[in-house]
Design a protein around this motif. Structure first.
Motif, short mmCIF file in Angstrom:
data_model
loop_
_atom_site.label_atom_id
_atom_site.label_comp_id
_atom_site.label_asym_id
_atom_site.label_seq_id
_atom_site.Cartn_x
_atom_site.Cartn_y
_atom_site.Cartn_z
N GLN A 197 91.88 19.16 59.93
CA GLN A 197 92.15 19.65 58.58
C GLN A 197 90.86 20.16 57.91
O GLN A 197 90.88 21.17 57.19
CB GLN A 197 92.77 18.53 57.73
N LEU A 198 89.77 19.44 58.15
CA LEU A 198 88.48 19.85 57.58
C LEU A 198 88.08 21.24 58.09
O LEU A 198 87.63 22.10 57.32
CB LEU A 198 87.41 18.81 57.94
N GLN A 199 88.27 21.48 59.39
CA GLN A 199 87.94 22.80 59.95
C GLN A 199 88.78 23.88 59.28
O GLN A 199 88.26 24.95 58.93
CB GLN A 199 88.16 22.81 61.46
N GLN A 200 90.09 23.62 59.10
CA GLN A 200 90.94 24.63 58.50
C GLN A 200 90.56 24.90 57.05
O GLN A 200 90.60 26.05 56.59
CB GLN A 200 92.41 24.18 58.59
N PHE A 218 72.71 14.39 43.47
CA PHE A 218 73.88 15.14 43.92
C PHE A 218 74.89 15.22 42.79
O PHE A 218 75.19 14.20 42.16
CB PHE A 218 74.50 14.44 45.14
N GLU A 219 75.39 16.39 42.57
CA GLU A 219 76.45 16.55 41.56
C GLU A 219 77.66 15.72 41.98
O GLU A 219 77.94 15.58 43.16
CB GLU A 219 76.77 18.05 41.47
N GLU A 220 78.38 15.18 41.03
CA GLU A 220 79.40 14.14 41.30
C GLU A 220 80.47 14.60 42.29
O GLU A 220 80.80 13.87 43.23
CB GLU A 220 80.07 13.73 39.99
N SER A 221 81.00 15.79 42.14
CA SER A 221 82.08 16.23 43.03
C SER A 221 81.58 16.38 44.46
O SER A 221 82.27 16.02 45.42
CB SER A 221 82.67 17.56 42.54
N GLY A 222 80.35 16.87 44.58
CA GLY A 222 79.78 17.03 45.91
C GLY A 222 79.50 15.70 46.57
O GLY A 222 79.75 15.51 47.77
N LEU A 223 78.97 14.77 45.80
CA LEU A 223 78.67 13.45 46.34
C LEU A 223 79.95 12.73 46.76
O LEU A 223 80.01 12.09 47.82
CB LEU A 223 77.91 12.62 45.30
N LYS A 224 80.98 12.85 45.94
CA LYS A 224 82.26 12.20 46.26
C LYS A 224 82.85 12.80 47.54
O LYS A 224 83.33 12.08 48.42
CB LYS A 224 83.24 12.40 45.09
N THR A 225 82.78 14.12 47.67
CA THR A 225 83.26 14.79 48.89
C THR A 225 82.52 14.30 50.10
O THR A 225 83.11 14.01 51.16
CB THR A 225 83.10 16.31 48.73
N LEU A 226 81.22 14.21 49.94
CA LEU A 226 80.37 13.79 51.07
C LEU A 226 80.74 12.39 51.53
O LEU A 226 80.89 12.12 52.73
CB LEU A 226 78.91 13.85 50.63
N LEU A 260 83.55 10.70 50.99
CA LEU A 260 84.91 10.61 51.53
C LEU A 260 84.97 11.08 52.98
O LEU A 260 85.61 10.45 53.83
CB LEU A 260 85.87 11.46 50.69
N LEU A 261 84.28 12.21 53.26
CA LEU A 261 84.38 12.79 54.58
C LEU A 261 83.46 12.14 55.61
O LEU A 261 83.66 12.30 56.81
CB LEU A 261 84.08 14.30 54.51
N CYS A 262 82.46 11.41 55.14
CA CYS A 262 81.56 10.70 56.06
C CYS A 262 82.05 9.29 56.34
O CYS A 262 81.39 8.54 57.07
CB CYS A 262 80.15 10.65 55.49
N ASP A 263 83.17 8.94 55.77
CA ASP A 263 83.70 7.59 55.99
C ASP A 263 84.09 7.40 57.45
O ASP A 263 84.63 8.31 58.10
CB ASP A 263 84.93 7.37 55.09
N ASN A 289 93.96 8.31 50.73
CA ASN A 289 94.72 9.16 49.80
C ASN A 289 93.79 10.19 49.15
O ASN A 289 94.15 11.37 48.99
CB ASN A 289 95.39 8.32 48.72
N GLN A 290 92.62 9.73 48.75
CA GLN A 290 91.66 10.65 48.12
C GLN A 290 91.21 11.74 49.11
O GLN A 290 91.07 12.90 48.74
CB GLN A 290 90.44 9.88 47.61
N ARG A 291 91.01 11.32 50.35
CA ARG A 291 90.56 12.28 51.35
C ARG A 291 91.65 13.31 51.65
O ARG A 291 91.38 14.50 51.81
CB ARG A 291 90.16 11.53 52.63
N GLN A 292 92.91 12.85 51.71
CA GLN A 292 94.01 13.77 51.94
C GLN A 292 94.16 14.76 50.80
O GLN A 292 94.42 15.94 51.01
CB GLN A 292 95.32 12.99 52.14
N ALA A 293 93.98 14.27 49.58
CA ALA A 293 94.06 15.17 48.43
C ALA A 293 92.98 16.24 48.51
O ALA A 293 93.22 17.42 48.21
CB ALA A 293 93.91 14.36 47.14
N LEU A 294 91.79 15.83 48.95
CA LEU A 294 90.69 16.79 49.09
C LEU A 294 90.98 17.82 50.18
O LEU A 294 90.84 19.02 49.99
CB LEU A 294 89.39 16.05 49.41
N LEU A 295 91.43 17.33 51.35
CA LEU A 295 91.63 18.21 52.49
C LEU A 295 92.81 19.16 52.29
O LEU A 295 92.88 20.22 52.93
CB LEU A 295 91.84 17.40 53.77
N ASN A 296 93.75 18.78 51.42
CA ASN A 296 94.91 19.64 51.13
C ASN A 296 94.70 20.51 49.91
O ASN A 296 95.60 21.26 49.52
CB ASN A 296 96.16 18.78 50.95
#
Length: 782
Positions: free
Chosen positions: A80-83, A57-65, A67-70, A7-14
Motif C-alpha cells: 500500500q505504501l508503494q502505491q 520534525f513537523e508534527e505530521s511528518g514525524l507522526k507519519t515516520l 507509524l510507518l517505521c513501526d 488503524n492510524q496507519r491504515q487511515a494514512l495509507l488510504n
C-alpha cells in the motif's frame, strides 16, 4: 495500543495523495527504501523513529515516520505504501523523471515547492540517520509512463552525412563491391574442409580478377587501370567479407605483381604483368625464410651467376634458408619472386629479387623445387601457405628484376644507386603498399566487430532497478567504457587511412614521399592491427556466450587477424622503423639549419615548454580546457617531441662514449617504441581533428567533435603515467581526464547505433545474427 497504531496507519495509507502535507509526501520514499534496502532491521528502525526529537520534525511528518517505521508493518501495508508513493508521483507536476537519480531529489520533488527550509533540514537529518546518504531512487517508484517511454528516446543525428565522409573518395566503387559480395556465391560457411575453403577462395579471386580488380592499381601504360584509390577502396570492401580472400588476392596482385612492376624493367612488365593481371600465371612472394623474417638483409638463399650459361643458380644452402609461410605456394602459385643473395664470382652484392618458375602450366612442380604445405593454421585457412626449397635451380639471366641493379652477360654489375644499403632500402620501400592494405583491412575488421557488439549491446537487456524493466547493457558505464573509446579510435584510424591513401596517390613514385609513406604505413599497420585485435576480443567478451558462437564471427575475425600483428613486418619491429625514421628527419633538420635557424629552433622549443609545463596548464581541470582541441594536440606533440629529443640525446651520448650502434639502439628499444607509438597517435589525432574541421554538416560535426575528444582524452588516460612522470599533468588533472572520459562515454552512448550504421556495412557482410541491422532501433532524427 497496537490496534490504534494499525488503524492510524491504515487511515494514512488510504489517504488521497492530495491530502498529505508536503513533509508527509517527502517522508514516504525514505521509509519505503529503508524497509526495502534492509540497512536497518525492524526494531532498529522503530527505535530510530522514536528517538527523532519532536522539535526537529513537523508534527505530521514525524507522526507519519513513526507509524510507518513501526515493527508491526505488514507486507500488505508495504505494498500500500508503494502505491501511495506512485499516486503522489503521478500527481506531481514533474514530467522529466529521468534526471532524478538521487532519492533526496525524488523526495523533494514529491514534496513540491511548498516544503519550507525547516522541512528540507528535517529530510537531510533523516537521510543521515537512515544511513541512506546518496541513495538512488528504486525503479519501482518511477511512474509507469516514464518506464514505457524510456526506450523511445530519439536518435541524436542522421547517419547519412557521416556515412558519406567515412566512405572516402570512391563510394561508387565501394557500393559496387558490396553488391557483388552480397551475391549468394559469397557466403560464410562453417565446418567445411581446408581444401574446399582454399578452392573457394581461389575461385573468388578469379571472379574479381575478371572484374578487373587485380590490375586496377597499376598504371595504364602497363595494362593497368590507373586507379590506386579504387583498388584500395576495393580491398577495404573485401575486408568486411573475408580476410583469407584479402590476403590471397593481395599476395598475388599486390606482392607478386607489385614486385614485378616496382622492381622489374619494361621487359618484365611486357612479359609477366599481362599474365599476372589475368591470373594465367598465379604467383607468390618468397622473401621470408625459416631463419630470417624481419632481417631481410641476412637472407641465406643464394643466386649465383653462371657466366658461361648466362644463368642464375638459385640454391637453398640449409633448412633455415628455406622460404617459409609463403602465401599461394602450397597449391596455386606457378612463379615466385624469390629474394636471394646475389653472388658473382667471389663477390656478394646483397639481396636482389628473381623470378623463379616453381610449377608448370599444369601445376606440376619444377625440377629442383621442393614444396611443402604449412598445413592448418590458427586462421586464414583459405590461404595455401607453403615452404619452398631450391636445389641449384637455374633461371635465365633476364629473370633478375633489374630496375635498381643490372648484371650484364659478362657478369659485370651496375646500379644507379652506389650505396648497397641505400639500394636495398630503396628496393624494399617500393613494396610499401602491402602494409597500407593491411592497415585498411584491420580497421574494417574493427568496424565489423564494433557493429556487432554495439548493436547487440543495444538490444540485450540485463538487470536494472528493482521493479523496473531490465536495462540495455549498453546503458552500463563499464560496457560503454569498453566499447566507445575503441569506436572513437576506429574513427580516427578511418580518417588516418584516408589521408594515407591520398598520400600514396600523390607521392608513391617519389623517393622522399615514399619514405614518408613507408613510415606512416608501418606505424598505422602496427597500431591499427594491435587496436583491431584488442577490439575484437573486447567485443567478443561484451557479447558473452553469444559472442562465443561461430555464427557470430568473433572467433573467425580474431583468428584471421592474429597473424596481422606479425606478418608484413612484426609490429614491434615496425615501430622501431617508425622511430628510426623520426630520428633521421630530426638529424636532417639540424644538419640543414644554420646558426640562426638553430637559435630559432631552441627558442621555439623553450616557448613551447614554458606554455606546456606551466602550473596553470598542468593543474587545470576545467572541462572546457580538457575538451579543447588545442590542448589535446599540444599534449600529443609535447610527448612526441620530448621523447624524440631525449632518445636522440641518449643515442648520441652512447655512441660518442664508444658504444657500437647496435648496442646503443638495443639499449633504447623501449624508448624508441614508446616514441613511435606517440608519433602514430599524434598523426591519428591530427587526421581526426582535420576531419572534424572539414565536416560541413553541423549535427555530424558535433558528433565527430565528441568522438574526437573521447579519442584524445582516452589516449591521454592510457598514457597518463608518462604525463605524470614528466610533470605535464598533476594528479588532479589526471583524475579530471578520467572523469571526462566517463562523461563522454555517457554522451556518445546515444550516438553509437548511428555511428555503426554510418559504417554502411551490409547485413550480408556482417553475417552475425546478433549484429544485423533489423533490430528495432530508436526513430531516425529528421
Amino acid at each position: 495500543m497496537s490496534l490504534t497504531v494499525e488503524n492510524q496507519r491504515q487511515a494514512l495509507l488510504n489517504s488521497p495523495a492530495g491530502q498529505l502535507t508536503p513533509l508527509q509526501r517527502a517522508v514516504l520514499p525514505w521509509v519505503y527504501v529503508a524497509w526495502s534496502e534492509g540497512s536497518l532491521d525492524s526494531e532498529a528502525l522503530q527505535q530510530l523513529a522514536g528517538q527523532i526529537p519532536a522539535d526537529s520534525f513537523e508534527e505530521s511528518g514525524l507522526k507519519t515516520l513513526r507509524l510507518l517505521c513501526d515493527a508491526s508493518l505488514t507486507p500488505q501495508e508495504f505494498n500500500q505504501l508503494q502505491q501511495l508513493i506512485l499516486q503522489t508521483a503521478q500527481n506531481s507536476s514533474t514530467s522529466d523523471w529521468s534526471s532524478l537519480y538521487r532519492l533526496m531529489d525524488y523526495s523533494l520533488t514529491l514534496a513540491g515547492p511548498e516544503l519550507d527550509a525547516a522541512g528540507k533540514s528535517s529530510l537531510e537529518q533523516l537521510e543521515k540517520q537512515l544511513q541512506l546518504t546518496g541513495a538512488a531512487v528504486p525503479g519501482e517508484l518511477l511512474p509507469c509512463a516514464f518506464k514505457a517511454a524510456h526506450n523511445d528516446e530519439p536518435r541524436r543525428f542522421n547517419p547519412r552525412p557521416l556515412r558519406k565522409m567515412l566512405a572516402g573518395s570512391r563510394p561508387e566503387v565501394r557500393e559496387k563491391m558490396f553488391q557483388t559480395l552480397e551475391h549468394p556465391r559469397f557466403r560464410h560457411e562453417y565446418g567445411i574442409s581446408t581444401s574446399v575453403f582454399r578452392d573457394r577462395v581461389y575461385n573468388w579471386c578469379i571472379e574479381f580478377c575478371r572484374e578487373g580488380l587485380g590490375k586496377m592499381a597499376y598504371p595504364t601504360e602497363v595494362g593497368g587501370g590507373g586507379e590506386l584509390l579504387s583498388f584500395l577502396t576495393s580491398i577495404e570492401a573485401l575486408s568486411h567479407f573475408d580476410l583469407s580472400l584479402v590476403i590471397k588476392f593481395g599476395v598475388h596482385f599486390g606482392l607478386f605483381c607489385g614486385s614485378v612492376y616496382h622492381l622489374g624493367s619494361s621487359r618484365h612488365h611486357q612479359e609477366i604483368l599481362p599474365l599476372g593481371f589475368s591470373l594465367e600465371l598465379p604467383g607468390c612472394f618468397a622473401m621470408t625464410e625459416t631463419g630470417h623474417g624481419s632481417n631481410v638483409r641476412s637472407l641465406e638463399t643464394t643466386a649465383t651467376y653462371d657466366q658461361e650459361r648466362q644463368e642464375f643458380v638459385i640454391h637453398t644452402p640449409n633448412l633455415a634458408a628455406r622460404k617459409d609461410y609463403i602465401g599461394n605456394a602450397a597449391l596455386h602459385a606457378q612463379m615466385a619472386t624469390v629474394f636471394a643473395q646475389l653472388v658473382i664470382g667471389d663477390q656478394q652484392y646483397g639481396v636482389h629479387a628473381f623470378l623463379v618458375r616453381i610449377r608448370d602450366n599444369q601445376g606440376v612442380t619444377m625440377p629442383g623445387v621442393h614444396i611443402e604445405d604449412c598445413g592448418e593454421k590458427v586462421g586464414l585457412n583459405g590461404v595455401d601457405n607453403g615452404r619452398l626449397r631450391f636445389t641449384r635451380v637455374r633461371i635465365p639471366r633476364t629473370n633478375l628484376l633489374d630496375r635498381f641493379a643490372q648484371v650484364a652477360p659478362d657478369g659485370s654489375y651496375t646500379s644507379p644507386i652506389t650505396s648497397p644499403t641505400k639500394r636495398f632500402f630503396t628496393m624494399i620501400s617500393t613494396l610499401v603498399l602491402g602494409r597500407v592494405t593491411l592497415a585498411a583491412a584491420a580497421t574494417r575488421v574493427s568496424k565489423n566487430a564494433l557493429t556487432i557488439a554495439l548493436r547487440y549491446g543495444e538490444q540485450r537487456r540485463q538487470f536494472g532497478a528493482e521493479g523496473a524493466p531490465e536495462q540495455s547493457i549498453l546503458d552500463y558505464q563499464t560496457h560503454q567504457r569498453r566499447l566507445l573509446p575503441r569506436l572513437a579510435s576506429t574513427l580516427a584510424l578511418n580518417f588516418a587511412f584516408q589521408d594515407l591513401s591520398l598520400r600514396c596517390v600523390d607521392s608513391l613514385d617519389n623517393e622522399d614521399g615514399r619514405r614518408r609513406i613507408e613510415a606512416l604505413a608501418a606505424g598505422l599497420k602496427a597500431w591499427g592491427t594491435w587496436h583491431a585485435f584488442d577490439t575484437v576480443q573486447q567485443c567478443r567478451e561484451c557479447c558473452g556466450g553469444q559472442g562465443y558462437l561461430a555464427a557470430n564471427r568473433f572467433g573467425a575475425l580474431r583468428d584471421d587477424l592474429d597473424v596481422f600483428l606479425t606478418f608484413e613486418g612484426d609490429n614491434t619491429v615496425l615501430m622501431q622503423l617508425v622511430a628510426k625514421s623520426l630520428l633521421t628527419d630530426f638529424r636532417h633538420q639540424f644538419s640543414e639549419m644554420g646558426f640562426v635557424g638553430l637559435l630559432q629552433y631552441l627558442s621555439r622549443r623553450a616557448t613551447e615548454a614554458v606554455s606546456a609545463w606551466n602550473p596553470l596548464t598542468t593543474r587545470s581541470t576545467d572541462p572546457s580546457h580538457l575538451r579543447d582541441f588545442d590542448f589535446h594536440l599540444r599534449a600529443f606533440k609535447a610527448r612526441e617531441n620530448h621523447l624524440l629529443t631525449r632518445v636522440a640525446g641518449r643515442l648520441k651520448r652512447m655512441i660518442e662514449g664508444g658504444e657500437d650502434t647496435w648496442t646503443a639502439f638495443n639499449s633504447c628499444q623501449d624508448h624508441l617504441v614508446t616514441l613511435a607509438k606517440a608519433s602514430v597517435e599524434r598523426n591519428l589525432l591530427e587526421c581526426f581533428q582535420a576531419a572534424v574541421q572539414r565536416c560541413s554538416d553541423a549535427p555530424t560535426q558535433g558528433v565527430l567533435q565528441q568522438f574526437c575528444c573521447l579519442f584524445a582524452l582516452s589516449r591521454l588516460e592510457v598514457g597518463r603515467a608518462w604525463f605524470l612522470e614528466n610533470g605535464y599533468f598533476e594528479g588532479a588533472k589526471s583524475k579530471a581526464i578520467r572523469d571526462q572520459v566517463l562523461e563522454l562515454c555517457k554522451q556518445t552512448r546515444a550516438m553509437a547505433w548511428d555511428v555503426v550504421s554510418a559504417f554502411g556495412i551490409p547485413d550480408k557482410l556482417i553475417s552475425a545474427p546478433i549484429g544485423l541491422g533489423d533490430y528495432p532501433a530508436p526513430p531516425v532524427a529528421k
